[in-house]
Design a protein around this motif. Structure first.
Motif, PDB file in Angstrom:
ATOM      1  N   MET A   1     -53.363  42.827-113.276  1.00 48.91           N
ATOM      2  CA  MET A   1     -52.705  42.662-114.589  1.00 48.91           C
ATOM      3  C   MET A   1     -51.746  41.341-114.647  1.00 48.91           C
ATOM      4  SD  MET A   1     -53.931  45.030-116.392  1.00 48.91           S
ATOM      5  CE  MET A   1     -52.710  45.061-118.019  1.00 48.91           C
ATOM      6  N   LEU A   2     -50.835  41.267-113.460  1.00 51.57           N
ATOM      7  CA  LEU A   2     -49.987  39.897-113.374  1.00 51.57           C
ATOM      8  C   LEU A   2     -50.836  38.827-113.289  1.00 51.57           C
ATOM      9  CD1 LEU A   2     -47.177  38.868-114.057  1.00 51.57           C
ATOM     10  CD2 LEU A   2     -46.663  39.419-111.494  1.00 51.57           C
ATOM     11  N   ALA A   3     -51.585  38.682-112.386  1.00 51.62           N
ATOM     12  CA  ALA A   3     -52.441  37.629-112.011  1.00 51.62           C
ATOM     13  C   ALA A   3     -53.413  37.119-113.492  1.00 51.62           C
ATOM     14  CB  ALA A   3     -53.517  37.933-111.013  1.00 51.62           C
ATOM     15  N   ALA A   4     -53.845  38.197-114.198  1.00 50.13           N
ATOM     16  CA  ALA A   4     -54.560  38.028-115.418  1.00 50.13           C
ATOM     17  C   ALA A   4     -53.545  37.484-116.331  1.00 50.13           C
ATOM     18  CB  ALA A   4     -55.258  39.080-115.915  1.00 50.13           C
ATOM     19  N   HIS A   5     -52.462  38.023-116.674  1.00 45.56           N
ATOM     20  CA  HIS A   5     -51.393  37.228-117.602  1.00 45.56           C
ATOM     21  C   HIS A   5     -50.999  35.885-117.126  1.00 45.56           C
ATOM     22  CE1 HIS A   5     -47.782  37.135-119.899  1.00 45.56           C
ATOM     23  NE2 HIS A   5     -47.316  36.786-119.083  1.00 45.56           N
ATOM     24  N   LEU A   6     -50.879  35.721-115.829  1.00 51.00           N
ATOM     25  CA  LEU A   6     -50.850  34.312-115.495  1.00 51.00           C
ATOM     26  C   LEU A   6     -51.711  33.501-115.784  1.00 51.00           C
ATOM     27  CD1 LEU A   6     -48.930  35.062-112.043  1.00 51.00           C
ATOM     28  CD2 LEU A   6     -47.753  34.225-114.169  1.00 51.00           C
ATOM     29  N   TYR A   7     -53.091  33.882-115.606  1.00 50.26           N
ATOM     30  CA  TYR A   7     -54.136  33.115-115.993  1.00 50.26           C
ATOM     31  C   TYR A   7     -54.220  32.794-117.427  1.00 50.26           C
ATOM     32  CZ  TYR A   7     -59.042  31.739-116.378  1.00 50.26           C
ATOM     33  OH  TYR A   7     -60.070  30.886-116.731  1.00 50.26           O
ATOM     34  N   ASP A   8     -53.948  33.876-118.264  1.00 53.44           N
ATOM     35  CA  ASP A   8     -54.233  33.818-119.730  1.00 53.44           C
ATOM     36  C   ASP A   8     -53.040  32.996-120.309  1.00 53.44           C
ATOM     37  OD1 ASP A   8     -56.317  35.252-119.931  1.00 53.44           O
ATOM     38  OD2 ASP A   8     -55.243  37.204-120.232  1.00 53.44           O
ATOM     39  N   ASN A   9     -51.866  32.746-119.603  1.00 46.42           N
ATOM     40  CA  ASN A   9     -50.551  31.794-120.210  1.00 46.42           C
ATOM     41  C   ASN A   9     -50.282  30.701-119.206  1.00 46.42           C
ATOM     42  OD1 ASN A   9     -49.404  33.678-122.616  1.00 46.42           O
ATOM     43  ND2 ASN A   9     -50.065  35.301-120.591  1.00 46.42           N
ATOM     44  N   ARG A  10     -51.548  30.195-118.463  1.00 47.77           N
ATOM     45  CA  ARG A  10     -51.405  29.059-117.530  1.00 47.77           C
ATOM     46  C   ARG A  10     -50.913  27.688-118.263  1.00 47.77           C
ATOM     47  NH1 ARG A  10     -56.186  30.316-118.271  1.00 47.77           N
ATOM     48  NH2 ARG A  10     -57.956  28.927-118.685  1.00 47.77           N
ATOM     49  N   ASN A  11     -50.951  27.751-119.494  1.00 52.20           N
ATOM     50  CA  ASN A  11     -50.502  26.532-120.212  1.00 52.20           C
ATOM     51  C   ASN A  11     -49.183  26.784-120.824  1.00 52.20           C
ATOM     52  OD1 ASN A  11     -52.776  25.134-119.559  1.00 52.20           O
ATOM     53  ND2 ASN A  11     -54.041  26.087-121.201  1.00 52.20           N
ATOM     54  N   SER A  12     -48.678  27.783-120.866  1.00 51.98           N
ATOM     55  CA  SER A  12     -47.398  28.085-121.368  1.00 51.98           C
ATOM     56  C   SER A  12     -46.135  27.354-121.254  1.00 51.98           C
ATOM     57  CB  SER A  12     -46.927  29.625-121.285  1.00 51.98           C
ATOM     58  OG  SER A  12     -47.857  30.420-121.664  1.00 51.98           O
ATOM     59  N   ALA A  13     -46.067  26.846-119.893  1.00 47.06           N
ATOM     60  CA  ALA A  13     -45.246  26.004-119.312  1.00 47.06           C
ATOM     61  C   ALA A  13     -45.092  24.633-120.147  1.00 47.06           C
ATOM     62  CB  ALA A  13     -45.352  25.641-117.942  1.00 47.06           C
ATOM     63  N   GLN A  14     -46.283  24.147-120.274  1.00 48.48           N
ATOM     64  CA  GLN A  14     -46.469  22.936-121.335  1.00 48.48           C
ATOM     65  C   GLN A  14     -45.812  23.049-122.816  1.00 48.48           C
ATOM     66  OE1 GLN A  14     -50.654  22.113-120.904  1.00 48.48           O
ATOM     67  NE2 GLN A  14     -50.326  21.489-118.807  1.00 48.48           N
ATOM     68  N   ALA A  15     -46.114  24.557-123.242  1.00 46.47           N
ATOM     69  CA  ALA A  15     -45.528  24.578-124.561  1.00 46.47           C
ATOM     70  C   ALA A  15     -44.220  25.063-124.686  1.00 46.47           C
ATOM     71  CB  ALA A  15     -46.400  26.032-124.884  1.00 46.47           C
TER      72      ALA A  15
ATOM     73  N   ALA B   1     -51.455  46.216-110.641  1.00 51.40           N
ATOM     74  CA  ALA B   1     -50.268  45.825-111.043  1.00 51.40           C
ATOM     75  C   ALA B   1     -50.311  44.036-110.877  1.00 51.40           C
ATOM     76  CB  ALA B   1     -48.727  45.952-110.758  1.00 51.40           C
ATOM     77  N   CYS B   2     -51.115  43.923-109.706  1.00 51.26           N
ATOM     78  CA  CYS B   2     -51.235  42.659-109.128  1.00 51.26           C
ATOM     79  C   CYS B   2     -52.223  41.897-110.082  1.00 51.26           C
ATOM     80  CB  CYS B   2     -51.677  42.388-107.649  1.00 51.26           C
ATOM     81  SG  CYS B   2     -50.430  42.751-106.510  1.00 51.26           S
TER      82      CYS B   2
ATOM     83  N   VAL C   1     -46.956  45.479-116.608  1.00 50.60           N
ATOM     84  CA  VAL C   1     -46.700  45.259-115.094  1.00 50.60           C
ATOM     85  C   VAL C   1     -45.371  45.972-114.693  1.00 50.60           C
ATOM     86  CG1 VAL C   1     -46.519  43.572-113.517  1.00 50.60           C
ATOM     87  CG2 VAL C   1     -48.063  43.312-115.091  1.00 50.60           C
ATOM     88  N   ALA C   2     -44.365  45.774-115.600  1.00 49.74           N
ATOM     89  CA  ALA C   2     -43.339  46.436-115.447  1.00 49.74           C
ATOM     90  C   ALA C   2     -43.186  47.988-115.468  1.00 49.74           C
ATOM     91  CB  ALA C   2     -42.246  46.115-116.322  1.00 49.74           C
ATOM     92  N   GLN C   3     -44.115  48.701-116.098  1.00 45.67           N
ATOM     93  CA  GLN C   3     -44.393  50.008-116.047  1.00 45.67           C
ATOM     94  C   GLN C   3     -45.064  50.265-114.905  1.00 45.67           C
ATOM     95  OE1 GLN C   3     -46.316  50.804-119.682  1.00 45.67           O
ATOM     96  NE2 GLN C   3     -44.640  51.268-120.932  1.00 45.67           N
ATOM     97  N   LEU C   4     -46.045  49.741-114.525  1.00 45.82           N
ATOM     98  CA  LEU C   4     -46.633  50.143-113.030  1.00 45.82           C
ATOM     99  C   LEU C   4     -46.090  49.954-111.862  1.00 45.82           C
ATOM    100  CD1 LEU C   4     -50.005  48.140-113.955  1.00 45.82           C
ATOM    101  CD2 LEU C   4     -49.708  50.842-113.773  1.00 45.82           C
ATOM    102  N   VAL C   5     -44.949  49.024-111.869  1.00 45.63           N
ATOM    103  CA  VAL C   5     -44.071  48.701-110.575  1.00 45.63           C
ATOM    104  C   VAL C   5     -42.635  49.514-110.601  1.00 45.63           C
ATOM    105  CG1 VAL C   5     -45.225  46.658-110.172  1.00 45.63           C
ATOM    106  CG2 VAL C   5     -42.928  46.689-111.392  1.00 45.63           C
ATOM    107  N   SER C   6     -42.395  50.118-111.982  1.00 48.33           N
ATOM    108  CA  SER C   6     -41.041  50.623-111.949  1.00 48.33           C
ATOM    109  C   SER C   6     -40.844  51.866-110.867  1.00 48.33           C
ATOM    110  CB  SER C   6     -40.937  51.327-113.454  1.00 48.33           C
ATOM    111  OG  SER C   6     -41.826  52.381-113.551  1.00 48.33           O
ATOM    112  N   PRO C   7     -41.805  52.590-110.420  1.00 51.12           N
ATOM    113  CA  PRO C   7     -41.461  53.644-109.470  1.00 51.12           C
ATOM    114  C   PRO C   7     -41.165  52.904-108.046  1.00 51.12           C
ATOM    115  CG  PRO C   7     -43.502  54.243-110.435  1.00 51.12           C
ATOM    116  CD  PRO C   7     -43.281  52.962-111.025  1.00 51.12           C
ATOM    117  N   TRP C   8     -41.506  51.783-107.982  1.00 51.42           N
ATOM    118  CA  TRP C   8     -41.234  51.181-106.456  1.00 51.42           C
ATOM    119  C   TRP C   8     -39.897  50.118-106.823  1.00 51.42           C
ATOM    120  CZ3 TRP C   8     -44.286  52.493-102.959  1.00 51.42           C
ATOM    121  CH2 TRP C   8     -45.385  53.324-103.240  1.00 51.42           C
ATOM    122  N   LEU C   9     -39.414  50.202-107.740  1.00 50.25           N
ATOM    123  CA  LEU C   9     -37.851  49.359-107.868  1.00 50.25           C
ATOM    124  C   LEU C   9     -37.035  50.011-106.641  1.00 50.25           C
ATOM    125  CD1 LEU C   9     -37.531  48.900-111.509  1.00 50.25           C
ATOM    126  CD2 LEU C   9     -38.230  47.297-110.029  1.00 50.25           C
TER     127      LEU C   9
END
Length: 189
Positions: free
Chosen positions: A151-165, A148-149, A176-184
């Motif tokens: 996947m989320l880090a990769a998502h953040l990397y791929d979308n690192r310019n989203s804040a500008q948009a 999950a870490c 990521v939500a599915q992977l961490v759901s048992p730990w909620l």
């Protein structure tokens, strides 16, 4: 209530080399960025799940004595209660012994039950230092949390310019939500 990190984890759940390989980046490219993304991914997942992945020390400050003597510890799983200190009416600190409290590790959130010693009049609050963490080293973490870490880090990397948009991440990506759901924060840890 103030909850503050005293000592962060020594290592992160995954290395920058692992994330770099996952992203198929050339060696030594964007090392600082990858380090920050991994730390951010861990912190977001921990916050989302009310879970501490790797051993960390935390400081909890309460301005008032809880009437029930029960304090919810929003960092789990608690490894140890390192210090419990109260303050008397004149502001002097009073150290609690381990006989004055009991840790309930079966509930979620975990709770600390304090027994007010008869000789102490608490008027100005409490300070608690605790150590929490699911594992002491990354390899001991469940693979789903480590993935999950990544996947989320990769998502953040791929979308690192989203804040500008003008688009900001408002929830975890579905995978990521599915992977961490048992730990909620449901049920037992």
């Amino acid at each position: 209530m103030v909850l503050q990190l005293i000592t962060p984890p020594v290592e992160e759940p995954v290395t920058t080399a692992f994330l770099r390989e996952f992203l198929r980046l050339p060696p030594d490219q964007e090392e600082n960025l990858l380090t920050r993304l991994i730390r951010t991914a861990r912190e977001v997942i921990e916050d989302h799940c009310n879970l501490v992945m790797l051993s960390q020390r935390w400081y909890l400050q309460l301005t008032n004595w809880p009437q029930s003597g029960r304090i919810a510890l929003y960092k789990a799983p608690v490894i140890s209660i390192d210090k419990v200190r109260g303050f008397s009416a004149d502001g002097s600190a009073v150290q609690f012994s381990s006989d004055d409290w009991r840790l309930d590790t079966e509930s979620r959130p975990q709770r600390l039950y304090l027994r007010r010693p008869q000789y102490i009049t608490i008027a100005r609050g409490l300070e608690i230092e605790l150590t929490a963490g699911l594992a002491n080293e990354p390899e001991a973490l469940p693979e789903t949390l480590r993935h999950a870490c990544v996947m989320l880090a990769a998502h953040l990397y791929d979308n690192r310019n989203s804040a500008q948009a003008g688009t900001l991440m408002t929830s975890l990506p579905d995978m990521v939500a599915q992977l961490v759901s048992p730990w909620l924060r449901r049920g037992r840890l």
